[in-house]
Scaffold this motif. Structure first.
Motif, PDB file in Angstrom:
ATOM      1  N   ARG A 176       0.835  -1.197   0.000  1.00 14.88           N
ATOM      2  CA  ARG A 176       0.000   0.000   0.000  1.00 14.88           C
ATOM      3  C   ARG A 176       0.876   1.257   0.000  1.00 14.88           C
ATOM      4  NH1 ARG A 176      -2.958  -0.926   4.241  1.00 14.88           N
ATOM      5  NH2 ARG A 176      -1.714   0.241   5.744  1.00 14.88           N
ATOM      6  N   LEU A 177       1.919   1.275   0.819  1.00 14.76           N
ATOM      7  CA  LEU A 177       2.812   2.431   0.863  1.00 14.76           C
ATOM      8  C   LEU A 177       3.542   2.624  -0.460  1.00 14.76           C
ATOM      9  CD1 LEU A 177       4.187   2.043   4.489  1.00 14.76           C
ATOM     10  CD2 LEU A 177       2.709   3.889   3.628  1.00 14.76           C
ATOM     11  N   GLN A 178       3.878   1.522  -1.118  1.00 13.24           N
ATOM     12  CA  GLN A 178       4.505   1.614  -2.433  1.00 13.24           C
ATOM     13  C   GLN A 178       3.503   2.191  -3.441  1.00 13.24           C
ATOM     14  OE1 GLN A 178       5.593  -2.133  -4.169  1.00 13.24           O
ATOM     15  NE2 GLN A 178       6.520  -1.181  -5.958  1.00 13.24           N
ATOM     16  N   LYS A 179       2.292   1.670  -3.425  1.00 14.72           N
ATOM     17  CA  LYS A 179       1.254   2.141  -4.347  1.00 14.72           C
ATOM     18  C   LYS A 179       0.963   3.619  -4.149  1.00 14.72           C
ATOM     19  CE  LYS A 179      -3.598   1.482  -5.380  1.00 14.72           C
ATOM     20  NZ  LYS A 179      -4.795   1.414  -4.578  1.00 14.72           N
ATOM     21  N   ASP A 180       1.018   4.090  -2.889  1.00 12.45           N
ATOM     22  CA  ASP A 180       0.752   5.490  -2.577  1.00 12.45           C
ATOM     23  C   ASP A 180       1.950   6.397  -2.846  1.00 12.45           C
ATOM     24  OD1 ASP A 180      -1.769   4.699  -1.788  1.00 12.45           O
ATOM     25  OD2 ASP A 180      -1.347   4.833   0.364  1.00 12.45           O
ATOM     26  N   GLY A 181       3.063   5.834  -3.307  1.00 10.26           N
ATOM     27  CA  GLY A 181       4.245   6.626  -3.640  1.00 10.26           C
ATOM     28  C   GLY A 181       5.113   6.973  -2.445  1.00 10.26           C
ATOM     29  N   CYS A 182       4.886   6.314  -1.309  1.00  7.77           N
ATOM     30  CA  CYS A 182       5.672   6.593  -0.101  1.00  7.77           C
ATOM     31  C   CYS A 182       6.934   5.742  -0.019  1.00  7.77           C
ATOM     32  CB  CYS A 182       4.815   6.359   1.144  1.00  7.77           C
ATOM     33  SG  CYS A 182       3.460   7.539   1.285  1.00  7.77           S
ATOM     34  N   LEU A 183       6.938   4.620  -0.712  1.00  6.65           N
ATOM     35  CA  LEU A 183       8.098   3.734  -0.741  1.00  6.65           C
ATOM     36  C   LEU A 183       8.436   3.396  -2.176  1.00  6.65           C
ATOM     37  CD1 LEU A 183       7.266   1.074   2.029  1.00  6.65           C
ATOM     38  CD2 LEU A 183       8.798   3.045   2.223  1.00  6.65           C
ATOM     39  N   GLU A 184       9.723   3.260  -2.443  1.00  2.53           N
ATOM     40  CA  GLU A 184      10.156   2.689  -3.718  1.00  2.53           C
ATOM     41  C   GLU A 184      10.774   1.335  -3.417  1.00  2.53           C
ATOM     42  OE1 GLU A 184      12.753   5.763  -5.191  1.00  2.53           O
ATOM     43  OE2 GLU A 184      14.510   4.767  -4.370  1.00  2.53           O
ATOM     44  N   VAL A 185      10.717   0.458  -4.387  1.00  4.00           N
ATOM     45  CA  VAL A 185      11.151  -0.923  -4.191  1.00  4.00           C
ATOM     46  C   VAL A 185      12.214  -1.258  -5.220  1.00  4.00           C
ATOM     47  CG1 VAL A 185      10.366  -3.316  -4.198  1.00  4.00           C
ATOM     48  CG2 VAL A 185       8.871  -1.536  -3.324  1.00  4.00           C
ATOM     49  N   TYR A 186      13.237  -1.974  -4.770  1.00  2.00           N
ATOM     50  CA  TYR A 186      14.229  -2.489  -5.709  1.00  2.00           C
ATOM     51  C   TYR A 186      14.735  -3.828  -5.192  1.00  2.00           C
ATOM     52  CZ  TYR A 186      17.808  -0.745  -2.451  1.00  2.00           C
ATOM     53  OH  TYR A 186      18.579  -0.501  -1.335  1.00  2.00           O
ATOM     54  N   ASP A 187      15.233  -4.647  -6.094  1.00  2.00           N
ATOM     55  CA  ASP A 187      15.778  -5.950  -5.731  1.00  2.00           C
ATOM     56  C   ASP A 187      17.294  -5.880  -5.767  1.00  2.00           C
ATOM     57  OD1 ASP A 187      13.259  -7.047  -5.484  1.00  2.00           O
ATOM     58  OD2 ASP A 187      13.211  -7.820  -7.532  1.00  2.00           O
ATOM     59  N   GLN A 188      17.913  -6.616  -4.848  1.00  2.00           N
ATOM     60  CA  GLN A 188      19.366  -6.681  -4.786  1.00  2.00           C
ATOM     61  C   GLN A 188      19.767  -8.115  -4.449  1.00  2.00           C
ATOM     62  OE1 GLN A 188      21.138  -3.442  -2.636  1.00  2.00           O
ATOM     63  NE2 GLN A 188      22.886  -4.684  -2.019  1.00  2.00           N
ATOM     64  N   GLU A 189      20.811  -8.594  -5.080  1.00  2.00           N
ATOM     65  CA  GLU A 189      21.295  -9.951  -4.841  1.00  2.00           C
ATOM     66  C   GLU A 189      21.927 -10.033  -3.451  1.00  2.00           C
ATOM     67  OE1 GLU A 189      23.867 -13.200  -4.435  1.00  2.00           O
ATOM     68  OE2 GLU A 189      24.746 -11.241  -4.841  1.00  2.00           O
ATOM     69  N   CYS A 190      21.608 -11.100  -2.758  1.00  2.00           N
ATOM     70  CA  CYS A 190      22.163 -11.332  -1.424  1.00  2.00           C
ATOM     71  C   CYS A 190      22.289 -12.838  -1.228  1.00  2.00           C
ATOM     72  CB  CYS A 190      21.262 -10.728  -0.348  1.00  2.00           C
ATOM     73  SG  CYS A 190      21.852 -11.012   1.324  1.00  2.00           S
ATOM     74  N   GLY A 191      23.506 -13.324  -1.173  1.00  2.00           N
ATOM     75  CA  GLY A 191      23.731 -14.753  -0.966  1.00  2.00           C
ATOM     76  C   GLY A 191      23.176 -15.628  -2.076  1.00  2.00           C
ATOM     77  N   GLY A 192      23.254 -15.147  -3.295  1.00  2.00           N
ATOM     78  CA  GLY A 192      22.783 -15.927  -4.434  1.00  2.00           C
ATOM     79  C   GLY A 192      21.285 -15.800  -4.691  1.00  2.00           C
ATOM     80  N   ARG A 193      20.589 -15.014  -3.891  1.00  2.00           N
ATOM     81  CA  ARG A 193      19.145 -14.817  -4.064  1.00  2.00           C
ATOM     82  C   ARG A 193      18.843 -13.327  -4.127  1.00  2.00           C
ATOM     83  NH1 ARG A 193      16.152 -18.401   0.387  1.00  2.00           N
ATOM     84  NH2 ARG A 193      14.430 -17.369  -0.644  1.00  2.00           N
ATOM     85  N   ASN A 194      17.746 -13.004  -4.752  1.00  2.00           N
ATOM     86  CA  ASN A 194      17.317 -11.610  -4.779  1.00  2.00           C
ATOM     87  C   ASN A 194      16.583 -11.279  -3.488  1.00  2.00           C
ATOM     88  OD1 ASN A 194      18.342 -10.631  -7.132  1.00  2.00           O
ATOM     89  ND2 ASN A 194      16.517 -11.066  -8.354  1.00  2.00           N
ATOM     90  N   ARG A 195      16.874 -10.126  -2.948  1.00  2.00           N
ATOM     91  CA  ARG A 195      16.191  -9.634  -1.751  1.00  2.00           C
ATOM     92  C   ARG A 195      15.516  -8.319  -2.141  1.00  2.00           C
ATOM     93  NH1 ARG A 195      19.742  -9.130   3.514  1.00  2.00           N
ATOM     94  NH2 ARG A 195      19.157 -11.307   3.778  1.00  2.00           N
ATOM     95  N   ARG A 196      14.258  -8.187  -1.779  1.00  2.00           N
ATOM     96  CA  ARG A 196      13.501  -6.968  -2.090  1.00  2.00           C
ATOM     97  C   ARG A 196      13.733  -5.924  -1.000  1.00  2.00           C
ATOM     98  NH1 ARG A 196       8.396  -7.154  -5.417  1.00  2.00           N
ATOM     99  NH2 ARG A 196      10.165  -7.437  -6.786  1.00  2.00           N
ATOM    100  N   TYR A 197      14.142  -4.739  -1.428  1.00  2.00           N
ATOM    101  CA  TYR A 197      14.412  -3.630  -0.523  1.00  2.00           C
ATOM    102  C   TYR A 197      13.354  -2.541  -0.695  1.00  2.00           C
ATOM    103  CZ  TYR A 197      18.963  -5.308   0.932  1.00  2.00           C
ATOM    104  OH  TYR A 197      19.981  -6.049   1.499  1.00  2.00           O
ATOM    105  N   TYR A 198      13.067  -1.883   0.415  1.00  2.00           N
ATOM    106  CA  TYR A 198      12.094  -0.793   0.451  1.00  2.00           C
ATOM    107  C   TYR A 198      12.822   0.459   0.923  1.00  2.00           C
ATOM    108  CZ  TYR A 198       8.864  -4.660   0.182  1.00  2.00           C
ATOM    109  OH  TYR A 198       8.205  -5.791  -0.221  1.00  2.00           O
ATOM    110  N   LYS A 199      12.595   1.560   0.197  1.00  2.00           N
ATOM    111  CA  LYS A 199      13.268   2.821   0.505  1.00  2.00           C
ATOM    112  C   LYS A 199      12.214   3.933   0.528  1.00  2.00           C
ATOM    113  CE  LYS A 199      17.018   5.742  -1.120  1.00  2.00           C
ATOM    114  NZ  LYS A 199      18.069   5.919  -2.093  1.00  2.00           N
TER     115      LYS A 199
END
Length: 107
Positions: free
Chosen positions: A51-74
């Motif tokens: 919901r916060l992402q949809k409302d423009g309060c958070l942006e999301v990006y993926d980053q590799e961590c230990g061979g897997r993608n981890r979703r980050y919120y900023k």
């Protein structure tokens, strides 16, 4: 916790947690940090993040961590403004409730 945690309070808590990390943070860590204040399940937290992402309060990006993608919120600029509004509202609300509980003064 005996008090109900509404959507606005959840949003405020999540934004406060995410804003502490300049480069963003990932879902599991957000859950752990939020649990320091209130009990929350991951199944409750992830809809809040979406919901916060949809409302423009958070942006999301993926980053590799230990061979897997981890979703980050900023937090975004809009999220920072929303958090500032929540902080102002909380300070006013908390002071009024504290006065009521103390019995020292009427509102």
């Amino acid at each position: 916790m005996v008090f109900n945690t509404g959507a606005a309070l959840l949003d405020a808590i999540v934004l406060a947690v995410v804003c502490k990390e300049e480069d963003g943070t990932y879902g599991y860590k957000i859950t752990q940090d939020v649990r320091r204040a209130i009990e929350i399940s991951e199944s409750t937290l992830y809809p809040v993040l979406r919901r916060l992402q949809k409302d423009g309060c958070l942006e999301v990006y993926d980053q590799e961590c230990g061979g897997r993608n981890r979703r980050y919120y900023k937090i975004t600029a809009r999220g920072g403004e929303q958090l500032a509004d929540y902080r102002r509202e909380w300070e006013d609300y908390a002071s009024k409730i504290s006065l009521l509980f103390s019995g020292e003064e009427s509102i």
